[in-house]
Design an enzyme around this catalytic site. Structure first.
Site, PDB file in Angstrom:
ATOM      1  N   VAL A  37       0.797   3.358   4.849  1.00 36.66           N
ATOM      2  CA  VAL A  37       1.192   3.060   6.227  1.00 36.66           C
ATOM      3  C   VAL A  37       2.205   1.914   6.296  1.00 36.66           C
ATOM      4  O   VAL A  37       2.415   1.196   5.326  1.00 36.66           O
ATOM      5  CB  VAL A  37      -0.045   2.725   7.086  1.00 36.66           C
ATOM      6  CG1 VAL A  37      -1.002   3.902   7.106  1.00 36.66           C
ATOM      7  CG2 VAL A  37      -0.756   1.481   6.564  1.00 36.66           C
ATOM      8  N   GLU A  38       2.822   1.752   7.468  1.00 38.32           N
ATOM      9  CA  GLU A  38       3.828   0.718   7.749  1.00 38.32           C
ATOM     10  C   GLU A  38       4.968   0.744   6.735  1.00 38.32           C
ATOM     11  O   GLU A  38       5.440  -0.292   6.287  1.00 38.32           O
ATOM     12  CB  GLU A  38       3.179  -0.670   7.814  1.00 38.32           C
ATOM     13  CG  GLU A  38       2.340  -0.883   9.061  1.00 38.32           C
ATOM     14  CD  GLU A  38       1.975  -2.328   9.298  1.00 38.32           C
ATOM     15  OE1 GLU A  38       2.638  -3.215   8.720  1.00 38.32           O
ATOM     16  OE2 GLU A  38       1.028  -2.569  10.055  1.00 38.32           O
ATOM     17  N   GLY A  39       5.401   1.929   6.384  1.00 37.58           N
ATOM     18  CA  GLY A  39       6.463   2.100   5.395  1.00 37.58           C
ATOM     19  C   GLY A  39       5.852   2.475   4.059  1.00 37.58           C
ATOM     20  O   GLY A  39       5.303   1.617   3.365  1.00 37.58           O
TER      21      GLY A  39
END
Length: 827
Positions: free
Chosen positions: A500-502
């Site tokens: 997640v988040e990149g």
């Protein structure tokens, strides 16, 4: 004499390069040097003639003048304009987002270590410390991770209510709006502590305080939006989520297909100007329980109701989830983690235009808003989560390795296990240092976009290494699920943080160096700006000035890299104590080599470097390790240079330097221009490979710090939750560790007696009883042994369940419990 003059001439030129001399200084020094060489006939005539021809041509072309502008800078400007890669609007907004901090110094090739050490040590306020020691501690006591993940599939209702009532959802919201107004460091400490207790609790608190409606409202919301929503969010009257990712747009979030069309529609019985929305999102944390949906979509204005532009761009809006047309509430189970996460979609959802975050004037600015907020949020949440897992693993694995015995020896004494313990200790030390320094940067007002990518990627990856090593040391204890297993759920959920988040692969191969090389480099962004200048004369003069500053910068780093390659970094001015100065020197050397490798790569590959992801990833690895080493050194200084912590510092630094060496080797081995690859290797490492990993002796020292109670162990795991209840698995482990240490001298006496055949018995307990009967050990010593044996057995035992565990009946019962829980949440 001739040889001396030639050497002096070369030394002068090297000094000019080292000192980043401007073109006039080169011309003057070159001319004077050639005159002297000619007068003394220091070189053969033909060589001197060639040098004079080269010098005159270079002087005419490179000395600041109209000739240089037209004959050198203009052709290069035209070439730059032609070869620069095309940058999309969303890529440009990402490049423009955030700020450059210490990463800029690392790109300079000459980091100012005194500047870094002068940055104030991040500290918690009294209010923040009281909150962490009070409500956070109390929330941790409420959370039973096994019951949450295996029975309830959710936090218990009393925990949800406590989170709302005690301000956990408003930590980043200023006090003026009813929030806590906490620092980034406090936010990080809260998430880290909760993670050591229950990942579901940590994520539930983390998300509203990271990238979400509150953060966006604070920076971009209208006064009306702030005054309405921020107090409600702070008090927990609204549960927020933010919907960006969808089935067709994951890592490439800028390509979201979700569309909003500007139009007139009916709202509250009146016709208003608004937006008709259709979207499909997934992986949205807190989505199933949210009352307020933050939504990212592409806004179109085909009827030009807002202006001349038809494609407005990515836009953000706040929408109550009870708005007609929204479907929300279903759940995902990411690797069976039970934090609330799920899809949502909307069909023909009409919203007023003033629901756009920031109002109409912010329509189309959504991507810039997201990138700026993400730079701060990504610096805090997942790094804190990963450090929490690492601290839990470090404390428990060290204790377990001392308590667990095989072949009459604590397993922590085996060299193979020591390797894993050393990695756990060294990685945890460096991870925590990076977490604290980065949170401190955010509190100083920075929005470190490149650094946020570094800590997100490297702390989650090192966290993965730590939990894997911890599972290996725990063996069967680690793989059997149940209330006693404190590692299984963090291990199971580790890939979530990686994703997640990149996604980490994309973050490493594209974001860290791809964004950092443009943002952090002292000249590249200015050169790009010059190529885009509309006034040709201004563009030419700006480009000329920056270009030759860049040339001087590159020559300087080449000279410095060669000098440091021979001197081992000596000759650079560094701060610190005698034990750390060699590391500062080596990092300065690596920074100069990195800056040179960056310039050569961009010069040779140009826009193609964007597609050479493996090469740019290795360059990004070097930058990342330089940053992590900087954080570790600053932590050592900030904590008063405790020599007891030195093995942890040295292991982490030597490991990172070895990774830097491996990355450089990968660049040299795969650089497409082979002569330049050989030249770079020769300039940067003229004496061969310079950086090697930690020794076995150092690894042994680190492992010893983990397997017994000490101030070092406490500092390494500071901030984690330690349950006061003696029946909790972590408390039992700590008690067993102390008991085992107390019993070890008695055990040694027993084994010696058994070897001498003065006592008999197969088990330790039998030997102890026989030794006590023969007065070889005292009654108190026997009791110490028996207590240690009982506690050791209690710790190494794993959970077992009845035969019908996992049967259809049990599954139905759990489903019924889950439905009851959902009904309670709805109520």
């Amino acid at each position: 004499m001739s040889a001396i003059l030639v050497i002096l001439f070369i030394a002068v030129l090297w000094t000019l390069a080292y000192r980043r001399a401007a073109a006039p200084a080169w011309v003057i020094a070159g001319g004077v040097g050639l005159i002297i060489l000619s007068l003394f006939h220091a070189l053969p005539s033909i060589v001197l003639l060639i040098l004079w021809i080269v010098f005159i041509a270079a002087a005419v072309l490179l000395y600041p003048s109209g000739i240089r502008l037209e004959r050198v800078s203009r052709p290069l400007l035209d070439t730059f304009r032609r070869i620069l890669p095309r940058v999309s609007a969303t890529e440009q907004e990402a490049l423009d987002a955030g700020s450059v901090w210490w990463d800029g110094d690392l790109f300079s090739g000459n980091p100012d270590w005194n500047k870094l050490l002068a940055v104030p040590r991040p500290r918690l306020s009294d209010d923040e410390r009281v909150f962490i020691d009070g409500p956070v501690e109390e929330l941790c006591r409420m959370l039973d991770d096994w019951r949450i993940t295996h029975e309830l599939y959710d936090l218990p209702q009393q925990a949800w209510q406590f989170i709302r009532d005690r301000g956990f959802l408003g930590m980043i919201i200023p006090k003026a709006y009813g929030g806590m107004g906490f620092s980034a460091l406090a936010h990080s400490e809260v998430i880290m502590k909760l993670t050591t207790r229950c990942g579901t609790g940590a994520v539930s608190v983390m998300v509203p305080n990271s990238l979400g409606p509150a953060e966006l409202l604070l920076h971009y919301g209208t006064e009306e939006q702030k005054n309405h929503y921020l107090p409600r969010l702070a008090r927990g009257l609204e549960m927020p989520c933010f919907a960006l990712t969808g089935p067709e747009a994951g890592s490439d979030a800028g390509s979201i297909p979700d569309i909003g069309v500007v139009c007139h529609g009916e709202f509250n019985g009146a016709e208003v100007l608004g937006i008709r929305l259709n979207w499909e999102k997934r992986y949205i944390t807190l989505g199933p329980v949210a009352t307020l949906l933050g939504l990212a979509f592409k806004l179109r204005d085909p009827d030009h109701l807002l202006g001349d532009d038809e494609d407005i761009g990515i836009t953000l809006a706040l929408i109550p989830v009870d708005t007609p047309g929204i479907s929300i509430g279903r759940r995902h189970f990411p690797l069976n983690a039970v934090f609330q996460n799920g899809p949502n979609w909307g069909h023909n959802v009409f919203i007023p235009l003033d629901w756009v975050i920031g109002g109409q004037e912010r329509a189309g600015q959504g991507w810039t808003m997201l990138m700026n907020c993400l730079a701060a949020g990504r610096s805090i949440s997942l790094p804190a989560n990963s450090v929490g897992v690492a601290k839990l693993a470090a404390r428990t694995t060290g204790a377990y390795a001392r308590v667990r015995v095989q072949f009459n020896l604590p397993v922590g004494r085996f060299e193979g296990v020591e390797e894993a313990l050393a990695r756990i200790g060294g990685n945890t030390y460096m991870m925590d240092a990076a977490r604290i320094m980065t949170a401190g940067a955010v509190d100083l007002g920075e929005k470190p976009s490149v650094i946020s990518a570094i800590v997100k990627y490297h702390l989650t990856e090192r966290g993965r290494q730590v939990i894997n090593d911890a599972m290996d040391v725990h063996g069967g204890k680690g793989i059997c699920m149940g209330p006693k297993n404190y590692l299984a759920r963090p291990y199971q959920a580790t890939p979530i943080a990686i994703t997640v988040e990149g996604a980490n692969i994309l973050t490493r191969t594209m974001m860290i160096f791809g964004q950092g090389a443009i943002r952090g480099h002292p000249y590249v962004l200015r050169e790009i700006a010059a190529t885009r200048e509309s006034d040709d004369d201004t563009a030419l003069h700006d480009f000329d000035r920056v270009l030759f500053e860049h040339v001087s910068f590159t020559l300087s780093n080449a000279a410095r890299a060669l000098f440091f390659g021979f001197s081992g970094g000596r000759g650079s001015s560094v701060p610190g104590a005698p034990e750390t100065q060699p590391y500062y020197r080596q990092l300065t050397r690596a920074s100069a080599a990195f800056a040179l490798a960056t310039d050569v790569s961009m010069m040779v590959l140009g826009g193609a470097l964007k597609r050479r992801e493996k090469l740019s990833a290795r360059l990004g690895d070097i930058l990342s390790q330089l940053y992590l080493c900087s954080a570790a050194l600053k932590r050592y200084e900030d904590q008063g240079r405790s020599h007891a912590d030195l093995p942890l510092l040295e292991w982490s630094l030597q490991d990172a330097l070895a990774r830097i060496q491996a990355a450089f080797d990968g660049v040299f081995a795969n650089f497409p221009n082979r002569p330049l690859a050989w030249l770079m290797r020769g300039l940067m490492f003229p004496l061969g490979r310079a950086f090697h990993g930690p020794s076995d002796r150092l690894g042994h020292e680190v492992a010893q710090l983990l397997i017994e109670p000490s101030a070092v162990r406490d500092r390494l795991t500071a901030g984690m939750y330690l349950p006061p209840d003696g029946t909790e698995p972590l408390a039992e482990l700590e008690t067993a560790l102390r008991a085992v240490l107390a019993a070890e001298p008695v055990e040694a006496k027993l084994r010696a007696a058994h070897k001498a055949e003065t006592i008999s018995g197969h088990s330790l307990r039998e030997m102890a009883d026989d030794a006590a009967a023969k007065d070889i050990i005292t009654k108190e010593e026997n009791e110490t042994l028996q207590t240690a044996y009982a506690l050791r057995r209690q710790v190494i035992m794993v959970d077992d369940f009845p035969p019908d565990f996992g049967s259809a009946e049990m599954a139905a019962k759990k489903e019924e419990d889950g439905q009851d829980s959902a009904a309670r949440r709805s109520a």
